[in-house]
Design a protein around this motif. Sequence first.
Motif, mmCIF file in Angstrom:
data_model
loop_
_atom_site.group_PDB
_atom_site.id
_atom_site.type_symbol
_atom_site.label_atom_id
_atom_site.label_comp_id
_atom_site.label_asym_id
_atom_site.label_seq_id
_atom_site.Cartn_x
_atom_site.Cartn_y
_atom_site.Cartn_z
ATOM 1 N N PRO A 12 0.831 -1.211 0.000
ATOM 2 C CA PRO A 12 0.000 0.000 0.000
ATOM 3 C C PRO A 12 0.862 1.257 0.000
ATOM 4 N N ARG A 13 0.478 2.223 -0.775
ATOM 5 C CA ARG A 13 1.235 3.465 -0.849
ATOM 6 C C ARG A 13 0.857 4.376 0.297
ATOM 7 N N ARG A 14 1.834 5.054 0.838
ATOM 8 C CA ARG A 14 1.567 6.074 1.843
ATOM 9 C C ARG A 14 1.202 7.381 1.147
ATOM 10 N N SER A 15 0.458 8.194 1.826
ATOM 11 C CA SER A 15 -0.037 9.426 1.212
ATOM 12 C C SER A 15 1.069 10.439 0.963
ATOM 13 N N ASP A 16 2.225 10.275 1.631
ATOM 14 C CA ASP A 16 3.294 11.267 1.494
ATOM 15 C C ASP A 16 4.387 10.818 0.529
ATOM 16 N N GLU A 17 4.181 9.713 -0.199
ATOM 17 C CA GLU A 17 5.231 9.175 -1.052
ATOM 18 C C GLU A 17 5.198 9.783 -2.451
ATOM 19 N N THR A 18 6.368 9.781 -3.079
ATOM 20 C CA THR A 18 6.488 10.185 -4.473
ATOM 21 C C THR A 18 6.774 8.945 -5.312
ATOM 22 N N LEU A 19 6.823 9.134 -6.626
ATOM 23 C CA LEU A 19 7.018 7.993 -7.518
ATOM 24 C C LEU A 19 8.409 7.385 -7.401
ATOM 25 N N ASP A 20 9.379 8.149 -6.919
ATOM 26 C CA ASP A 20 10.715 7.591 -6.722
ATOM 27 C C ASP A 20 10.686 6.460 -5.704
ATOM 28 N N CYS A 21 9.704 6.472 -4.810
ATOM 29 C CA CYS A 21 9.600 5.400 -3.819
ATOM 30 C C CYS A 21 9.342 4.050 -4.477
ATOM 31 N N LEU A 22 8.661 4.046 -5.625
ATOM 32 C CA LEU A 22 8.409 2.786 -6.324
ATOM 33 C C LEU A 22 9.707 2.136 -6.764
ATOM 34 N N LEU A 23 10.624 2.937 -7.310
ATOM 35 C CA LEU A 23 11.919 2.398 -7.714
ATOM 36 C C LEU A 23 12.703 1.909 -6.499
ATOM 37 N N ARG A 24 12.698 2.662 -5.440
ATOM 38 C CA ARG A 24 13.439 2.257 -4.237
ATOM 39 C C ARG A 24 12.878 0.957 -3.662
ATOM 40 N N ASP A 25 11.561 0.767 -3.758
ATOM 41 C CA ASP A 25 10.966 -0.506 -3.328
ATOM 42 C C ASP A 25 11.538 -1.670 -4.102
ATOM 43 N N ARG A 26 11.613 -1.528 -5.414
ATOM 44 C CA ARG A 26 12.088 -2.617 -6.255
ATOM 45 C C ARG A 26 13.556 -2.933 -5.955
ATOM 46 N N VAL A 27 14.359 -1.893 -5.783
ATOM 47 C CA VAL A 27 15.777 -2.100 -5.497
ATOM 48 C C VAL A 27 15.955 -2.799 -4.158
ATOM 49 N N ALA A 28 15.133 -2.454 -3.179
ATOM 50 C CA ALA A 28 15.251 -3.055 -1.854
ATOM 51 C C ALA A 28 14.850 -4.525 -1.855
ATOM 52 N N VAL A 29 13.874 -4.887 -2.690
ATOM 53 C CA VAL A 29 13.355 -6.257 -2.666
ATOM 54 C C VAL A 29 14.165 -7.199 -3.547
ATOM 55 N N HIS A 30 14.455 -6.797 -4.802
ATOM 56 C CA HIS A 30 15.142 -7.687 -5.743
ATOM 57 C C HIS A 30 16.228 -6.915 -6.498
ATOM 58 N N PRO A 31 17.287 -6.491 -5.830
ATOM 59 C CA PRO A 31 18.273 -5.634 -6.493
ATOM 60 C C PRO A 31 18.952 -6.257 -7.697
ATOM 61 N N GLU A 32 19.146 -7.566 -7.718
ATOM 62 C CA GLU A 32 19.891 -8.211 -8.802
ATOM 63 C C GLU A 32 18.993 -8.843 -9.860
ATOM 64 N N ASP A 33 17.694 -8.659 -9.757
ATOM 65 C CA ASP A 33 16.796 -9.146 -10.803
ATOM 66 C C ASP A 33 16.864 -8.225 -12.013
ATOM 67 N N PRO A 34 16.623 -8.761 -13.220
ATOM 68 C CA PRO A 34 16.595 -7.909 -14.406
ATOM 69 C C PRO A 34 15.475 -6.872 -14.300
ATOM 70 N N ALA A 35 15.783 -5.640 -14.681
ATOM 71 C CA ALA A 35 14.811 -4.548 -14.571
ATOM 72 C C ALA A 35 14.369 -4.030 -15.926
ATOM 73 N N VAL A 36 15.320 -3.744 -16.820
ATOM 74 C CA VAL A 36 14.967 -3.103 -18.086
ATOM 75 C C VAL A 36 15.966 -3.522 -19.156
ATOM 76 N N ALA A 37 15.468 -3.680 -20.376
ATOM 77 C CA ALA A 37 16.329 -4.099 -21.484
ATOM 78 C C ALA A 37 16.026 -3.270 -22.719
ATOM 79 N N ASP A 38 17.081 -2.859 -23.413
ATOM 80 C CA ASP A 38 16.943 -2.146 -24.679
ATOM 81 C C ASP A 38 16.447 -3.088 -25.772
ATOM 82 N N PRO A 39 15.910 -2.531 -26.847
ATOM 83 C CA PRO A 39 15.602 -3.370 -28.008
ATOM 84 C C PRO A 39 16.889 -3.913 -28.615
ATOM 85 N N PRO A 40 16.863 -5.108 -29.187
ATOM 86 C CA PRO A 40 18.082 -5.681 -29.760
ATOM 87 C C PRO A 40 18.708 -4.830 -30.854
ATOM 88 N N ASP A 41 17.911 -4.009 -31.540
ATOM 89 C CA ASP A 41 18.442 -3.211 -32.641
ATOM 90 C C ASP A 41 18.805 -1.779 -32.213
#
Length: 273
Positions: A12-41
């Motif tokens: 659940p999101r807190r009322s005082d959070e910004t969108l940067d908190c979403l990224l920090r959540d992901r880093v805290a939970v699964h830092p070494e999981d793949p996050a984003v990939a460029d197109p092959p071309d």
Amino acid sequence: MPHNTEVAEARPRRSDETLDCLLRDRVAVHPEDPAVADPPDMRARTGRPPQQWTWARLDQEVDRLAALLLGHGVRRGDTVALQLPPGAELVQSVLACWRIGAVAMPLSVSLRDRSLTYRARRTGARTIVTSTRIGGHRPAAAAVALPCFPAVLAWGPDVPAGAVDLDAAAPAPDEPAAYLSRTGIGPGDRAAMLWTACDGELPYLHRDLQVVPQPDAAPAGEPDAASLTNTTGLTCPAGFRDVLLPWLHSGCRLVHPEEGTSDLTGSSRIPRP
């Protein structure tokens, strides 16, 4: 660490959070999981090799760009134009703006001088993050020639005079954290400025973009399990609603297809020479 194919539950999101908190959540939970990939071309599109980042690496790259933006005068509430092809660096640029409370304004790669100048003047944007080449266009060189952008930050080979080479620049690594400690960024701050053909500019606050449904992950065991394919550009509201925010909420991997293999909107297609 093996990739966790289970999509993380959004807390659940807190009322005082910004969108940067979403990224920090992901880093805290699964830092070494793949996050984003460029197109092959990506090399054919921009002259740069495709990149694949974990959540921890993405967080580091966001910090790096956020520090460079601060070093070139961007502050809380400032609008930053982003003219980049779909891929890791466009995602990084949006997140870097959010980290320091700036307003991300992704723009179509097809826009040229008059349209860029109009949007910059309407929003007060004085900084643009772009590429030295996108298809047959040279957006960094074009932006340097525009008086509306005194600060041009560019990725890619052969960065033109007057632009900042983002590959070579060395920012102060702790600057974003120090800035955040002095500056209060809240859910009522602007997060994004998006453009539509009918309505013109559409501002979004951090709180406007916080609550979104999670994407459906592919069934476990399939090659693309727990991944989300970006089939829409981030230059439009649907790109944020259906791609970027569900990806951040869920913690899955965001992948970008090769040009011509998806239904990317016309505003996101790569211009030809």
